[in-house]
Design a protein around this motif. Structure first.
Motif, PDB file in Angstrom:
ATOM      1  N   SER A 180      15.635  -0.863   1.880  1.00 52.89           N
ATOM      2  CA  SER A 180      15.453   0.121   0.702  1.00 52.89           C
ATOM      3  C   SER A 180      13.918  -0.126   0.205  1.00 52.89           C
ATOM      4  O   SER A 180      13.163   0.689  -0.163  1.00 52.89           O
ATOM      5  N   TYR A 181      13.495  -1.546   0.284  1.00 54.04           N
ATOM      6  CA  TYR A 181      12.076  -1.618   0.058  1.00 54.04           C
ATOM      7  C   TYR A 181      11.109  -1.146   0.902  1.00 54.04           C
ATOM      8  O   TYR A 181       9.869  -0.797   0.615  1.00 54.04           O
ATOM      9  N   VAL A 182      11.328  -1.340   2.173  1.00 55.04           N
ATOM     10  CA  VAL A 182      10.636  -0.613   3.381  1.00 55.04           C
ATOM     11  C   VAL A 182      10.367   0.705   3.226  1.00 55.04           C
ATOM     12  O   VAL A 182       9.312   1.202   3.223  1.00 55.04           O
ATOM     13  N   LYS A 183      11.490   1.479   2.814  1.00 58.86           N
ATOM     14  CA  LYS A 183      11.447   2.858   2.700  1.00 58.86           C
ATOM     15  C   LYS A 183      10.549   3.263   1.356  1.00 58.86           C
ATOM     16  O   LYS A 183       9.762   4.036   1.318  1.00 58.86           O
ATOM     17  N   LEU A 184      10.735   2.417   0.351  1.00 59.26           N
ATOM     18  CA  LEU A 184       9.887   2.637  -0.743  1.00 59.26           C
ATOM     19  C   LEU A 184       8.560   2.576  -0.548  1.00 59.26           C
ATOM     20  O   LEU A 184       7.435   3.205  -0.814  1.00 59.26           O
ATOM     21  N   TYR A 185       8.079   1.434   0.252  1.00 57.09           N
ATOM     22  CA  TYR A 185       6.768   1.419   0.807  1.00 57.09           C
ATOM     23  C   TYR A 185       6.235   2.557   1.590  1.00 57.09           C
ATOM     24  O   TYR A 185       5.040   3.123   1.278  1.00 57.09           O
ATOM     25  N   VAL A 186       7.089   2.912   2.581  1.00 57.22           N
ATOM     26  CA  VAL A 186       6.885   4.193   3.267  1.00 57.22           C
ATOM     27  C   VAL A 186       6.467   5.435   2.292  1.00 57.22           C
ATOM     28  O   VAL A 186       5.446   6.110   2.586  1.00 57.22           O
ATOM     29  N   LEU A 187       7.442   5.627   1.550  1.00 57.69           N
ATOM     30  CA  LEU A 187       7.009   6.914   0.717  1.00 57.69           C
ATOM     31  C   LEU A 187       6.197   6.615  -0.361  1.00 57.69           C
ATOM     32  O   LEU A 187       5.620   7.685  -0.557  1.00 57.69           O
ATOM     33  N   SER A 188       5.872   5.379  -0.587  1.00 57.35           N
ATOM     34  CA  SER A 188       4.639   5.530  -1.556  1.00 57.35           C
ATOM     35  C   SER A 188       3.494   5.780  -0.950  1.00 57.35           C
ATOM     36  O   SER A 188       2.502   6.194  -1.364  1.00 57.35           O
ATOM     37  N   LEU A 189       3.181   5.279   0.410  1.00 58.92           N
ATOM     38  CA  LEU A 189       2.281   5.610   1.145  1.00 58.92           C
ATOM     39  C   LEU A 189       1.980   7.197   1.319  1.00 58.92           C
ATOM     40  O   LEU A 189       1.052   7.805   1.200  1.00 58.92           O
TER      41      LEU A 189
END
Length: 335
Positions: free
Chosen positions: A243-252
């Protein structure tokens, strides 16, 4: 050595493996978990991870957490579907990280560029919830199944409006290419041209990554850890990290769509293919920190409240954002 470095800095190696790929995602995972604890401790007057190397503010706590997840025995109940139970956490983590291959680092540095790169990133980001639902089914546990069903409800409530919000910016700039969208914001950023789309996508982004106040699939007071109830050790570490990695991707993606991406590029970065990526990362990190702050200040939504927000508020706002883009195109005389 020189040959090795030249291979590492090739875009098709650097982007998926270094930035924005797995290395930075992994390091960010450690930092953001620690930062989330510190922010929550400050806001809610908790002690936090203070006594693990106190002079550094408990920073080594994240290393301790990593070691715990790596070496803790993963317990696999007899009643689960073993293949699905073991494989889905790795697939979930991989699906969360996969969209990074289509995210550009700068105007000239990317592993994969396509006229449809925005659609590719959004489509790949929708794979992760499927594995959460499978985990709930494979665990053969009523709490896990309920958590998986909740994830399904949330997915159908946020994905359509999030896609519409992102596509409103694509309509505004007349392109689905992330490089072209970022380059079109050398003057005014997308957030100023279509703030409705920006706010809608930001809220839905936190909703899609199960961040407070949308940490609904795993409600501790109602369904324990939801779809992840039976998971432990490194398997749970992968689940939590996804979920943190997905947040990172969507933040980019949010940064490229609404915050100018790597723009404005300072003069000393102008001719470097990689340094603009630093600006891109800093902006995305600020978006992640805001998400961590929200965890400390908002209580969790109920499932019905979250679905109401998705269907009754966010969907109309995302449709309005499409019309805003169309009106601005007509006013500016665009295509």
């Amino acid at each position: 050595m020189q040959d090795l470095l030249s291979v590492i800095f090739e875009p098709y190696v650097f982007v998926p493996l270094i930035f924005p790929g797995i290395t930075v995602a992994f390091l960010l995972l450690l930092v953001i978990i620690w930062l989330e604890r510190k922010i929550a401790a400050k806001v809610q007057l908790r002690y936090g991870p203070l006594y693990v190397l106190k002079p550094l503010g408990g920073a080594i706590q994240m290393v301790a957490d990593l070691l715990r997840y790596l070496f803790q025995e993963p317990i696999i109940p007899k009643t689960v579907d073993k293949l699905a139970f073991i494989m889905t956490p790795a697939l979930l983590f991989g699906a969360a990280y996969l969209p990074t291959i289509a995210i550009p680092v700068s105007p000239t540095f990317y592993a994969f560029r396509s006229d449809l790169s925005l659609l590719i990133v959004l489509a790949l980001s929708t794979l992760a919830p499927i594995f959460t639902v499978v985990m709930g089914w494979a665990s053969n546990n009523k709490f896990s199944l309920i958590g998986g069903v909740r994830e399904g409800y949330i997915v159908v409530s946020y994905e359509i409006p999030m896609f519409l919000s992102a596509l409103s910016i694509a309509i505004l700039y007349g392109s689905l290419d992330l490089v072209e969208i970022a380059e079109a914001q050398k003057g005014i950023w997308g957030i100023f041209l279509n703030p409705v789309a920006a706010i809608t996508m930001l809220v839905l982004m936190y909703m899609s990554t199960s961040k407070f106040p949308f940490e609904i699939p795993e409600a501790e007071s109602e369904i324990v850890a939801g779809a992840y109830t039976e998971y432990s050790g490194i398997l749970y570490g992968l689940v939590m990290g996804a979920s943190y990695v997905k947040l990172y991707v969507l933040s980019l993606v949010f940064t490229i769509l609404f915050l100018g991406g790597w723009n404005p590029i300072p003069g000393f970065m102008a001719n470097d293919p990689l340094l603009p990526g630093v600006l891109l990362f800093i902006k995305a990190f600020i978006i992640i920190v805001i998400g961590a702050f929200l965890r400390a200040v908002y209580p969790r939504f109920r499932i019905d409240q979250a679905m109401d927000l998705g269907w009754k508020t966010m969907l109309p706002l995302s449709i309005i954002s499409i019309f805003i883009s169309l009106v601005e195109i007509m006013i500016m005389g665009g295509a």
